[in-house]
Structure formats: C-alpha cells, structure tokens
Write an enzyme that holds these catalytic residues in place. Structure first.
Site, PDB file in Angstrom:
ATOM      1  N   PHE A 119     -11.489  23.244  43.076  1.00  0.00           N
ATOM      2  CA  PHE A 119     -10.970  23.424  41.720  1.00  0.00           C
ATOM      3  C   PHE A 119      -9.454  23.436  41.792  1.00  0.00           C
ATOM      4  CE2 PHE A 119      -9.522  26.079  38.119  1.00  0.00           C
ATOM      5  CZ  PHE A 119      -9.908  25.203  37.118  1.00  0.00           C
TER       6      PHE A 119
ATOM      7  N   LYS B 295      -1.536  32.188  39.360  1.00  0.00           N
ATOM      8  CA  LYS B 295      -2.323  33.409  39.171  1.00  0.00           C
ATOM      9  C   LYS B 295      -1.547  34.688  39.535  1.00  0.00           C
ATOM     10  CE  LYS B 295      -6.877  31.484  38.663  1.00  0.00           C
ATOM     11  NZ  LYS B 295      -7.253  30.187  39.183  1.00  0.00           N
TER      12      LYS B 295
ATOM     13  N   ASP C 290      -3.623  24.414  48.070  1.00  0.00           N
ATOM     14  CA  ASP C 290      -3.674  25.005  46.737  1.00  0.00           C
ATOM     15  C   ASP C 290      -4.027  26.480  46.903  1.00  0.00           C
ATOM     16  OD1 ASP C 290      -4.139  25.866  44.197  1.00  0.00           O
ATOM     17  OD2 ASP C 290      -5.513  24.252  43.635  1.00  0.00           O
TER      18      ASP C 290
HETATM   19  C1  PLP Z   1      -7.082  28.757  38.641  1.00  0.00           C
HETATM   20  C2  PLP Z   1      -6.815  27.679  39.610  1.00  0.00           C
HETATM   21  C3  PLP Z   1      -6.054  26.543  39.271  1.00  0.00           C
HETATM   22  C4  PLP Z   1      -5.593  26.263  37.879  1.00  0.00           C
HETATM   23  O1  PLP Z   1      -4.709  27.213  37.387  1.00  0.00           O
HETATM   24  P1  PLP Z   1      -4.382  27.266  35.806  1.00  0.00           P
HETATM   25  O2  PLP Z   1      -3.324  28.323  35.707  1.00  0.00           O
HETATM   26  O3  PLP Z   1      -5.648  27.610  35.114  1.00  0.00           O
HETATM   27  O4  PLP Z   1      -3.893  25.929  35.418  1.00  0.00           O
HETATM   28  C5  PLP Z   1      -5.772  25.636  40.267  1.00  0.00           C
HETATM   29  N1  PLP Z   1      -6.200  25.811  41.527  1.00  0.00           N
HETATM   30  C6  PLP Z   1      -6.932  26.885  41.883  1.00  0.00           C
HETATM   31  C7  PLP Z   1      -7.355  27.041  43.303  1.00  0.00           C
HETATM   32  C8  PLP Z   1      -7.281  27.847  40.942  1.00  0.00           C
HETATM   33  O5  PLP Z   1      -8.041  28.892  41.291  1.00  0.00           O
END
Ligand code: PLP
Length: 395
Positions: free
Chosen positions: A130, A244, A215
C-alpha cells in the site's frame, strides 16, 4: 438525492469521536474507547499532547503559512534535524503519505534522467503493498479494490511477489529504475520483509545502479522502536517516504533522499503549496524532537516487548480464534484464524477497544507510542473478554 454530502467512499463504523485525551477517544454520547488504532499509526503522542498543542498554537499565532517562494527558516531547522539523525542528505516536505511516495517516485525517475538514462523509469513494487491513493501510488500496487475502475493507470510499474528475491532479480531489465517497498507491510497485514529480501534488494541495487526506495509512511518515526524500521535490518535506502507519525495528527509527510539520489531534483522540478509551511514545520520539528530521543525509543521497545509478550500469552487460551503475533515495537499484528474485520468490529462495539483490520486476517494493534503498562493491561483484558464472547461469522 441519496448521495451524502460527505462523499461515501469510506465504510465508516458507528464510532463518532468528538474528543481525545491521551490514549482514549470519546464519542458523541460520551462513550469511551481505548485507542489502539491511533488514527492508523498517526497519533504517536496520543491525543491532546500539551507540547504539540502549544507548538501549534504558538506557530499559528506567529506565522501559519507563506509560499515556498520565500526562504524557510522553519523548514531548514526541521530538515537539519532529520538529516542529522537519518541516512538522508536532503528532505522534501509534503502534506500526506501518498505525496511523499509520489516525490520518491519522481526523484527516482529524475535520477536516471539526470544520468542520461531516462529509459530507466520502471519502479518494481510488491504484492499487497500500500503506497497511497493517487494515480501514481495505486499504479504501484496489485490490489484490485484500489485500482478497479481507475484505469488506465500509469505505465512504468511492475508488481512482484513480496519477499521473493529471485523474482526481483529476474525482473531487472534496461527499464528498471529501482525497487519500492514497505520494510513492514502495514495494510497488507503487518508483514515484515525478511532480512534476506531487504539486504538482497540493496545488493541488487548496488550491483545494477538502481535505487532502493523504502516507504516508511506507516512503520517509520519510532513506530517499531527504531527511528526507522530499516535500521533493524542494517540496510539503508536511497530514497524514503515518511508521513503518518511524523506530524502526530497534523497532515505532514516527507521524502528523504541521499545527495546522489536527489541529483535530478533541481530548482523548478517539484513543488507544493502547503508542503513545508511554517505551521507544519513547527509541528514536525516538535514531534521529531520528542520521538528521536533514545529514551523515547527505549520506551517504545519496552512497551512493544511487553505488549507482544502479553499477546503471545493470550493465544493458547483462545487458539480457535488467535493464530500468531507478528510485527516490531508498537506495530503489531494479531493474526486470526478467521476474518479480522468482524473481530475488530466486536472489540470496538462490545468492548470499547479500537484496533484496525488489515489484510491476511490480521488485527493491527497500533497504540500511541506513549502508552504505559496500565494501557497494555486494559487492552489485554478487553482482547481476552472479546475473544470469550465472540462468535465468528459463519464462513
Ligand atoms: C498510509 C500509507 C500511505 C498513504 O498515506 P496518505 O497520507 O494516506 O496519503 C502510503 N504508504 C504507506 C505504507 C501507508 O501506510
């Protein structure tokens, strides 16, 4: 008209929070929840942290926003803090995780462009990843629920099986720009990369002149007990997306890179109106100043070990429901033997415990990083009571 004013893209549950205090949330009718979801790994300092509230109030009163047309003493300060304690030499600030990932993808493509090899544009990502909800980031996952109906997606992405080093090795060709992955998959079900996989990808990058993009939007900023999850592996990325927890509730993200990897990102190539504004920088700098302290990370490790141990002890008592525990620090997953969504709803509605469902029948347990032993005991009590009076839906 039957569409709601709030676009109905979220399957929202009945909890309607109006107030937060420490590790607790309160709903409209005053009902209280133990918040072990933390806005999905966002509220690292819990709710209403006085230091964070003061930083926001002070900066809002002093200077909230100016354009990136001007110099940024606030951004320079925060970027220096990040550079001082990570692999990175330079930072681009965003408002969200997806934007941080977009910047990472663009930085990788520009790197090869700057090297005179613009044909090296393909990002290899991995199954059940994700990376966000923009067109670019949904192009980097194979999950149909995020992609269906949004085609055509962006070219230049290949998705391979996670933790399969051989597949990654075989897939490299003249168009490959680099690999992009979460060191610990969050939405996918708290699934850590194996050490062989992550260090193997690093070695492939070094051998073939590719970029390793991590990421760490969910697993970064202290969540796993290290400032960043890759530190557990002894592997350094070239580029990394963060969000986050970095704002602990304020919308903030960052793309970190080495000087070499960022060589294509020269003046005029990228930008954001809000990204890096003085308010965001004051928040980020305050959060970073707290979370990056060794004592703070030590606390995350200690609480993580205690919570993990307590979860493991629960399993034999409820072995028809619970399968195993995985994850690191306070990024933990309780794998069930049946659908996790129904159990997450049961914990929430019957026991006032907030967790998050993830892929692979996993209940994500993502408490604020400031929890103490009493919060852990309360969580275990609720989980245990929840397991006792739960009947899984008929398959
Ligand atoms: C939540 C998340 C995203 C996306 O972040 P947003 O602030 O919702 O755009 C991207 N990568 C990972 C691993 C995530 O958990």
């Amino acid at each position: 008209m039957s569409i709601t004013p709030l676009m109905p893209v979220y399957p929202r549950c009945g909890v309607r929070p109006v107030r937060g205090e420490g590790c607790y949330l309160f709903g409209e009718r005053g009902e209280r929840y133990l918040d072990f979801a933390s806005g999905i790994a966002v509220n690292a300092l819990g709710h209403g942290d006085a230091r964070l509230v003061k930083a926001i109030a002070d900066q809002a009163a002093t200077l909230m926003h100016v354009s990136n047309l001007y110099g940024s003493p606030q951004g320079e300060k925060f970027a220096q803090q990040i550079v001082d304690s990570t692999f990175a030499d330079t930072v681009f600030f965003t408002n969200s995780g997806a934007e941080a990932v977009e910047c990472a993808i663009k930085t990788a493509r520009r790197y090869h462009f700057a090297n005179g090899q613009p044909e090296r544009h393909t990002i290899i990502s991995f199954s059940n990843a994700f990376h966000g909800r923009t067109l670019g980031t949904i192009s980097a996952t194979n999950q149909p629920k995020m992609r269906d109906g949004f085609e055509p997606l962006l070219p230049g992405f290949t998705v391979l099986p996670f933790n399969d080093l051989e597949a990654a090795k075989t897939a490299i060709d003249d168009s490959t720009a680099g690999f992009m992955l979460e060191p610990i998959q969050g939405e996918g079900g708290i699934l850590p990369a194996t050490p062989e996989f992550l260090s193997g990808l690093r070695a492939l990058c070094d051998e073939h002149g590719l970029l390793l993009i991590l990421d760490e939007v969910q697993c970064g900023v202290g969540r796993t007990g290290a400032l960043f999850a890759h530190e557990h592996y002894g592997v350094k990325p070239d580029i990394m997306s963060v969000a986050k927890g970095i704002g602990a509730g304020f919308p903030l993200g960052a793309c970190l890179a080495t000087e070499e990897a960022a060589k294509g990102m020269v003046a005029g190539t990228h930008g954001s109106t809000y990204g890096g504004n003085p308010l965001g920088m004051a928040v980020g700098s305050t959060v970073w100043g707290i979370i990056s302290q060794p004592e703070f990370l030590g606390h995350v490790n200690a609480m993580g070990e205690r919570l993990r141990g307590a979860l493991e002890q629960l399993i034999p008592n409820h072995d028809a429901l619970f399968d195993s525990v995985r994850g690191m620090g306070l990024m933990l997953g309780l794998k069930l033997k049946s659908d996790s969504r129904a159990f997450v709803a049961h914990l929430r509605d019957r026991h006032g415990l907030l967790t998050v469902a993830a892929g692979d029948n996993v209940v994500r347990i993502l408490p604020p990083l400031v929890i103490n032993e009493a919060h852990i005991a309360e969580c275990i009590e609720k989980l245990s009571a929840g397991a006792r009076d739960y009947t899984p839906p008929a398959a």
